[in-house]
Design a protein around this motif. Structure first.
Motif, PDB file in Angstrom:
ATOM      1  N   SER A  90      51.531 -33.401  15.505  1.00  0.00           N
ATOM      2  CA  SER A  90      50.759 -32.310  14.917  1.00  0.00           C
ATOM      3  C   SER A  90      51.700 -31.257  14.366  1.00  0.00           C
ATOM      4  N   TRP A  91      51.162 -30.452  13.481  1.00  0.00           N
ATOM      5  CA  TRP A  91      51.902 -29.297  12.996  1.00  0.00           C
ATOM      6  C   TRP A  91      50.924 -28.182  12.665  1.00  0.00           C
ATOM      7  N   VAL A  92      51.453 -26.974  12.656  1.00  0.00           N
ATOM      8  CA  VAL A  92      50.653 -25.772  12.430  1.00  0.00           C
ATOM      9  C   VAL A  92      50.292 -25.669  10.949  1.00  0.00           C
ATOM     10  N   VAL A  93      49.062 -25.271  10.693  1.00  0.00           N
ATOM     11  CA  VAL A  93      48.583 -25.071   9.331  1.00  0.00           C
ATOM     12  C   VAL A  93      48.687 -23.588   9.001  1.00  0.00           C
ATOM     13  N   ASP A  94      49.321 -23.283   7.907  1.00  0.00           N
ATOM     14  CA  ASP A  94      49.486 -21.899   7.482  1.00  0.00           C
ATOM     15  C   ASP A  94      48.174 -21.319   6.951  1.00  0.00           C
ATOM     16  N   ARG A  95      47.416 -22.134   6.222  1.00  0.00           N
ATOM     17  CA  ARG A  95      46.180 -21.656   5.613  1.00  0.00           C
ATOM     18  C   ARG A  95      45.256 -22.843   5.373  1.00  0.00           C
ATOM     19  N   ALA A  96      43.967 -22.637   5.590  1.00  0.00           N
ATOM     20  CA  ALA A  96      42.972 -23.678   5.333  1.00  0.00           C
ATOM     21  C   ALA A  96      41.765 -23.038   4.654  1.00  0.00           C
ATOM     22  N   ILE A  97      41.232 -23.705   3.639  1.00  0.00           N
ATOM     23  CA  ILE A  97      40.049 -23.209   2.935  1.00  0.00           C
ATOM     24  C   ILE A  97      39.031 -24.340   2.831  1.00  0.00           C
ATOM     25  N   GLY A  98      37.783 -23.982   2.565  1.00  0.00           N
ATOM     26  CA  GLY A  98      36.735 -24.979   2.394  1.00  0.00           C
ATOM     27  C   GLY A  98      36.132 -25.476   3.693  1.00  0.00           C
ATOM     28  N   LEU A  99      36.264 -24.696   4.754  1.00  0.00           N
ATOM     29  CA  LEU A  99      35.794 -25.127   6.074  1.00  0.00           C
ATOM     30  C   LEU A  99      34.493 -24.452   6.495  1.00  0.00           C
ATOM     31  N   GLU A 100      33.791 -23.882   5.545  1.00  0.00           N
ATOM     32  CA  GLU A 100      32.596 -23.107   5.883  1.00  0.00           C
ATOM     33  C   GLU A 100      31.594 -23.904   6.723  1.00  0.00           C
ATOM     34  N   SER A 101      31.444 -25.186   6.455  1.00  0.00           N
ATOM     35  CA  SER A 101      30.467 -25.987   7.199  1.00  0.00           C
ATOM     36  C   SER A 101      30.913 -26.258   8.632  1.00  0.00           C
ATOM     37  N   GLN A 102      32.208 -26.193   8.900  1.00  0.00           N
ATOM     38  CA  GLN A 102      32.714 -26.490  10.240  1.00  0.00           C
ATOM     39  C   GLN A 102      32.898 -25.271  11.129  1.00  0.00           C
ATOM     40  N   ILE A 103      33.019 -24.089  10.544  1.00  0.00           N
ATOM     41  CA  ILE A 103      33.286 -22.874  11.313  1.00  0.00           C
ATOM     42  C   ILE A 103      32.243 -22.627  12.408  1.00  0.00           C
ATOM     43  N   PRO A 104      30.929 -22.746  12.126  1.00  0.00           N
ATOM     44  CA  PRO A 104      29.958 -22.519  13.202  1.00  0.00           C
ATOM     45  C   PRO A 104      30.146 -23.472  14.392  1.00  0.00           C
ATOM     46  N   LEU A 105      30.477 -24.727  14.124  1.00  0.00           N
ATOM     47  CA  LEU A 105      30.717 -25.688  15.211  1.00  0.00           C
ATOM     48  C   LEU A 105      31.943 -25.306  16.025  1.00  0.00           C
ATOM     49  N   LEU A 106      33.003 -24.902  15.335  1.00  0.00           N
ATOM     50  CA  LEU A 106      34.230 -24.513  16.028  1.00  0.00           C
ATOM     51  C   LEU A 106      34.023 -23.253  16.860  1.00  0.00           C
ATOM     52  N   GLU A 107      33.287 -22.285  16.324  1.00  0.00           N
ATOM     53  CA  GLU A 107      33.011 -21.058  17.074  1.00  0.00           C
ATOM     54  C   GLU A 107      32.158 -21.351  18.301  1.00  0.00           C
ATOM     55  N   LYS A 108      31.150 -22.198  18.147  1.00  0.00           N
ATOM     56  CA  LYS A 108      30.287 -22.574  19.272  1.00  0.00           C
ATOM     57  C   LYS A 108      31.108 -23.264  20.357  1.00  0.00           C
ATOM     58  N   ASP A 109      31.963 -24.190  19.952  1.00  0.00           N
ATOM     59  CA  ASP A 109      32.805 -24.900  20.908  1.00  0.00           C
ATOM     60  C   ASP A 109      33.739 -23.943  21.632  1.00  0.00           C
ATOM     61  N   ALA A 110      34.318 -22.983  20.913  1.00  0.00           N
ATOM     62  CA  ALA A 110      35.213 -22.004  21.535  1.00  0.00           C
ATOM     63  C   ALA A 110      34.465 -21.156  22.556  1.00  0.00           C
ATOM     64  N   ARG A 111      33.242 -20.711  22.196  1.00  0.00           N
ATOM     65  CA  ARG A 111      32.444 -19.903  23.143  1.00  0.00           C
ATOM     66  C   ARG A 111      32.117 -20.696  24.409  1.00  0.00           C
ATOM     67  N   GLU A 112      31.731 -21.957  24.250  1.00  0.00           N
ATOM     68  CA  GLU A 112      31.340 -22.776  25.402  1.00  0.00           C
ATOM     69  C   GLU A 112      32.521 -23.109  26.306  1.00  0.00           C
ATOM     70  N   ARG A 113      33.688 -23.292  25.732  1.00  0.00           N
ATOM     71  CA  ARG A 113      34.860 -23.692  26.522  1.00  0.00           C
ATOM     72  C   ARG A 113      35.616 -22.516  27.138  1.00  0.00           C
ATOM     73  N   TYR A 114      35.613 -21.371  26.436  1.00  0.00           N
ATOM     74  CA  TYR A 114      36.524 -20.315  26.850  1.00  0.00           C
ATOM     75  C   TYR A 114      35.875 -18.996  27.208  1.00  0.00           C
ATOM     76  N   PHE A 115      34.575 -18.837  26.986  1.00  0.00           N
ATOM     77  CA  PHE A 115      33.974 -17.537  27.293  1.00  0.00           C
ATOM     78  C   PHE A 115      32.792 -17.703  28.212  1.00  0.00           C
TER      79      PHE A 115
END
Length: 115
Positions: A90-115
């Motif tokens: 793996s490697w770190v991504v400096d910038r990513a665009i076009g992920l609007e459809s995935q952001i809600p899923l990622l935020e939900k997953d982060a809330r469920e796992r870490y908060f």
């Protein structure tokens, strides 16, 4: 959000298992490319013709907090502990665009796992 790209080169036999395991571990999608590789071991030949190992290259763009779990899932499901079954890194991504459809899923997953 911080992202990483995970690149996994796996044998075709394990491709479906790797994708399923990565998704269970938090990957939201995958890009599949056909690849050919050459390593430190000699190529096998049959009647003088080289037999090159075909691999599928799986590209996962993942949220950084999921990357270790996804890498572990890829390692296990792709049987990467066995010689010749592939590699992942793996490697770190400096910038990513076009992920609007995935952001809600990622935020939900982060809330469920870490908060």
């Amino acid at each position: 959000m911080r992202f990483k790209v995970i690149l996994a080169l796996v044998n075709d036999d394990y491709q479906d298992d790797v994708i399923e395991a990565a998704k269970k571990a938090g990957a939201t999608g995958v890009t599949i490319l056909n690849a050919r590789g050459e390593g430190v071991h000699e190529k096998k030949s049959l009647f003088g013709l080289n037999m090159e190992a075909q691999k599928d290259m799986l590209l996962f763009l993942v949220e950084d907090f999921n990357s270790d779990q996804i890498m572990g899932a890829i390692y296990e499901s792709g049987q990467l502990h066995e010689p010749g079954n592939g590699i992942a890194f793996s490697w770190v991504v400096d910038r990513a665009i076009g992920l609007e459809s995935q952001i809600p899923l990622l935020e939900k997953d982060a809330r469920e796992r870490y908060f």
